[in-house]
Design a protein around this motif. Structure first.
Motif, PDB file in Angstrom:
ATOM      1  N   PHE A  10      34.129  32.931  35.926  1.00 54.85           N
ATOM      2  CA  PHE A  10      34.969  33.329  36.926  1.00 54.85           C
ATOM      3  C   PHE A  10      34.630  32.303  37.996  1.00 54.85           C
ATOM      4  O   PHE A  10      35.691  31.761  38.507  1.00 54.85           O
ATOM      5  N   GLY A  11      33.648  31.843  38.548  1.00 60.31           N
ATOM      6  CA  GLY A  11      33.468  30.745  39.352  1.00 60.31           C
ATOM      7  C   GLY A  11      33.969  29.493  39.191  1.00 60.31           C
ATOM      8  O   GLY A  11      34.700  28.943  40.054  1.00 60.31           O
ATOM      9  N   LYS A  12      33.834  29.342  37.897  1.00 61.34           N
ATOM     10  CA  LYS A  12      34.444  27.764  37.364  1.00 61.34           C
ATOM     11  C   LYS A  12      35.786  27.993  37.616  1.00 61.34           C
ATOM     12  O   LYS A  12      36.518  26.940  37.963  1.00 61.34           O
ATOM     13  N   PHE A  13      36.492  29.105  37.165  1.00 64.43           N
ATOM     14  CA  PHE A  13      37.995  29.487  37.090  1.00 64.43           C
ATOM     15  C   PHE A  13      38.536  28.970  38.401  1.00 64.43           C
ATOM     16  O   PHE A  13      39.448  28.655  38.747  1.00 64.43           O
ATOM     17  N   ASP A 153      33.190  43.207  33.971  1.00 65.68           N
ATOM     18  CA  ASP A 153      33.406  42.196  34.706  1.00 65.68           C
ATOM     19  C   ASP A 153      32.081  41.733  35.722  1.00 65.68           C
ATOM     20  O   ASP A 153      31.988  40.536  36.132  1.00 65.68           O
ATOM     21  N   ASP A 154      31.154  42.512  35.570  1.00 68.56           N
ATOM     22  CA  ASP A 154      29.847  42.297  36.381  1.00 68.56           C
ATOM     23  C   ASP A 154      29.190  41.112  35.657  1.00 68.56           C
ATOM     24  O   ASP A 154      28.560  40.073  36.410  1.00 68.56           O
ATOM     25  N   LEU A 188      35.959  54.006  44.773  1.00 69.67           N
ATOM     26  CA  LEU A 188      36.450  53.873  43.489  1.00 69.67           C
ATOM     27  C   LEU A 188      37.788  53.234  43.036  1.00 69.67           C
ATOM     28  O   LEU A 188      37.763  52.298  41.853  1.00 69.67           O
ATOM     29  N   LEU A 189      38.657  53.317  43.986  1.00 71.28           N
ATOM     30  CA  LEU A 189      39.915  52.733  43.940  1.00 71.28           C
ATOM     31  C   LEU A 189      39.616  51.314  43.730  1.00 71.28           C
ATOM     32  O   LEU A 189      40.168  50.221  43.161  1.00 71.28           O
ATOM     33  N   GLU A 190      39.022  50.673  44.584  1.00 70.72           N
ATOM     34  CA  GLU A 190      38.550  49.301  44.936  1.00 70.72           C
ATOM     35  C   GLU A 190      37.769  48.601  43.884  1.00 70.72           C
ATOM     36  O   GLU A 190      38.144  47.791  43.128  1.00 70.72           O
ATOM     37  N   ARG A 191      36.920  49.643  43.236  1.00 68.75           N
ATOM     38  CA  ARG A 191      36.124  49.130  41.951  1.00 68.75           C
ATOM     39  C   ARG A 191      37.225  48.955  40.842  1.00 68.75           C
ATOM     40  O   ARG A 191      37.053  47.853  40.184  1.00 68.75           O
ATOM     41  N   ASN A 192      37.977  49.872  40.616  1.00 70.25           N
ATOM     42  CA  ASN A 192      38.890  49.555  39.540  1.00 70.25           C
ATOM     43  C   ASN A 192      39.893  48.671  39.722  1.00 70.25           C
ATOM     44  O   ASN A 192      40.251  47.833  38.762  1.00 70.25           O
ATOM     45  N   LEU A 193      40.329  48.559  40.836  1.00 70.26           N
ATOM     46  CA  LEU A 193      41.303  47.323  41.110  1.00 70.26           C
ATOM     47  C   LEU A 193      40.671  45.891  41.057  1.00 70.26           C
ATOM     48  O   LEU A 193      41.290  45.145  40.367  1.00 70.26           O
ATOM     49  N   THR A 194      39.500  45.985  41.489  1.00 70.45           N
ATOM     50  CA  THR A 194      38.686  44.406  41.384  1.00 70.45           C
ATOM     51  C   THR A 194      38.521  44.191  39.921  1.00 70.45           C
ATOM     52  O   THR A 194      38.602  43.167  39.558  1.00 70.45           O
ATOM     53  N   LYS A 199      39.935  40.927  34.969  1.00 70.11           N
ATOM     54  CA  LYS A 199      40.329  40.928  33.763  1.00 70.11           C
ATOM     55  C   LYS A 199      41.640  40.129  33.609  1.00 70.11           C
ATOM     56  O   LYS A 199      41.644  39.394  32.702  1.00 70.11           O
ATOM     57  N   MET A 200      42.545  40.464  34.460  1.00 68.35           N
ATOM     58  CA  MET A 200      43.652  39.421  34.458  1.00 68.35           C
ATOM     59  C   MET A 200      43.550  38.088  34.796  1.00 68.35           C
ATOM     60  O   MET A 200      44.110  37.259  33.884  1.00 68.35           O
ATOM     61  N   ALA A 201      42.519  37.701  35.459  1.00 70.77           N
ATOM     62  CA  ALA A 201      42.153  36.330  36.060  1.00 70.77           C
ATOM     63  C   ALA A 201      41.669  35.557  34.562  1.00 70.77           C
ATOM     64  O   ALA A 201      41.982  34.548  34.288  1.00 70.77           O
ATOM     65  N   SER A 202      40.784  36.196  34.014  1.00 72.24           N
ATOM     66  CA  SER A 202      40.319  35.967  32.807  1.00 72.24           C
ATOM     67  C   SER A 202      41.109  35.436  31.646  1.00 72.24           C
ATOM     68  O   SER A 202      40.958  34.493  31.102  1.00 72.24           O
ATOM     69  N   LYS A 203      42.190  36.289  31.598  1.00 68.03           N
ATOM     70  CA  LYS A 203      43.101  35.933  30.528  1.00 68.03           C
ATOM     71  C   LYS A 203      44.164  35.000  30.767  1.00 68.03           C
ATOM     72  O   LYS A 203      44.604  34.435  30.103  1.00 68.03           O
ATOM     73  N   ASN A 204      44.310  34.622  32.124  1.00 67.66           N
ATOM     74  CA  ASN A 204      45.381  33.327  32.608  1.00 67.66           C
ATOM     75  C   ASN A 204      44.432  32.366  33.112  1.00 67.66           C
ATOM     76  O   ASN A 204      45.343  31.718  33.880  1.00 67.66           O
ATOM     77  N   LYS A 205      43.194  32.238  32.918  1.00 68.60           N
ATOM     78  CA  LYS A 205      42.716  31.052  33.616  1.00 68.60           C
ATOM     79  C   LYS A 205      42.884  29.483  33.071  1.00 68.60           C
ATOM     80  O   LYS A 205      42.739  28.608  33.506  1.00 68.60           O
TER      81      LYS A 205
END
Length: 252
Positions: A10-13, A153-154, A188-194, A199-205
């Motif tokens: 994630f950091g490299k991305f 994601d952690d 809980l909302l923020e946790r799930n959105l994060t 997940k979307m970032a990792s798929k489109n990196k």
């Protein structure tokens, strides 16, 4: 391996120039910046006009959280991030949070947001923060909380842990800092959105370009999420919060 484990996908991305602007539009980053500024003004407003005010922002990298960037020294482990900050006219140095390249009793305020979970020996990091703070100086810290919120994601972003708020409170007090605020700020909302965004970032990196339209839509979407995060914050309890904010003071 360095204690501050930023060598993750994630950091490299996000160090790709194409994505820096997106990272700094993310609602959770903007919410942290908002809540840190709010509490900086509440607890440290009397320091703002000091001629020799020194704020140290530890571990924020390209996503700075200090409310006064021109009066801030940025300390980060990765040299590439330090170079980017210097290009923007910021004062920045490379350094490890467990061995800060700063003199004792030299810092007025430390901001340390979403960093300690990346540090293997976080108790040593807390001792270092106390060492460099002046008497009556303080630290504003945010960390992810509760093991039951742990998701893939952690691991992806290089977390060693999610904190138990009461355990962290005791650890901070044990190094000689007085806690003046311990506030649940996640939800809980923020946790799930994060989780969803990572997940979307990792798929489109692998994308090499981002259109202005996509950037604009991303900004609008995250501005909406930011307002939701602010509203959700009022309904948080320590048990259901995914993030805690702590303000601690070094007493004489």
């Amino acid at each position: 391996m360095n204690d501050l484990n930023i060598e993750n996908e994630f950091g490299k991305f996000f160090y790709s120039p194409q994505y820096v602007k997106l990272k700094n539009h993310l609602f959770n980053y903007r919410f942290r910046k908002y809540i840190i500024k709010k509490n900086f003004l509440k607890y440290f407003k009397n320091k703002i006009n000091s001629d020799n005010l020194l704020i140290v922002d530890i571990g924020s990298g390209i996503s700075t959280v200090t409310p006064l960037p021109k009066k801030t020294l940025f300390v980060y482990l990765e040299e590439e991030a330090v170079k980017l900050l210097k290009k923007e006219g910021m004062g920045a140095i490379t350094g490890d949070i467990t061995s800060l390249p700063l003199e004792g009793d030299s810092v007025d305020v430390i901001t340390c947001s979403e960093v300690l979970e990346h540090v293997k020996d976080y108790k040593k990091a807390l001792k270092e923060m106390r060492r460099v703070l002046k008497a009556e100086g303080g630290a504003i810290i945010t960390v992810p909380t509760h093991k039951y919120y742990w998701k893939d994601d952690d691991e992806f972003v290089g977390h060693y842990r999610r904190f138990n708020p009461m355990t962290l409170k005791k650890d901070i007090e044990n190094v000689g800092l007085k806690i003046v605020l311990k506030k649940p700020i996640g939800s809980l909302l923020e946790r799930n959105l994060t989780w969803f965004i990572v997940k979307m970032a990792s798929k489109n990196k692998t994308d090499k370009s981002i259109s202005k339209i996509k950037v604009g839509l991303f900004f609008i979407f995250n501005s909406f999420l930011l307002q939701l995060a602010k509203i959700a914050c009022y309904f948080n309890s320590e048990k259901n919060s995914s993030v805690v904010l702590i303000v601690a003071i070094k007493e004489n």
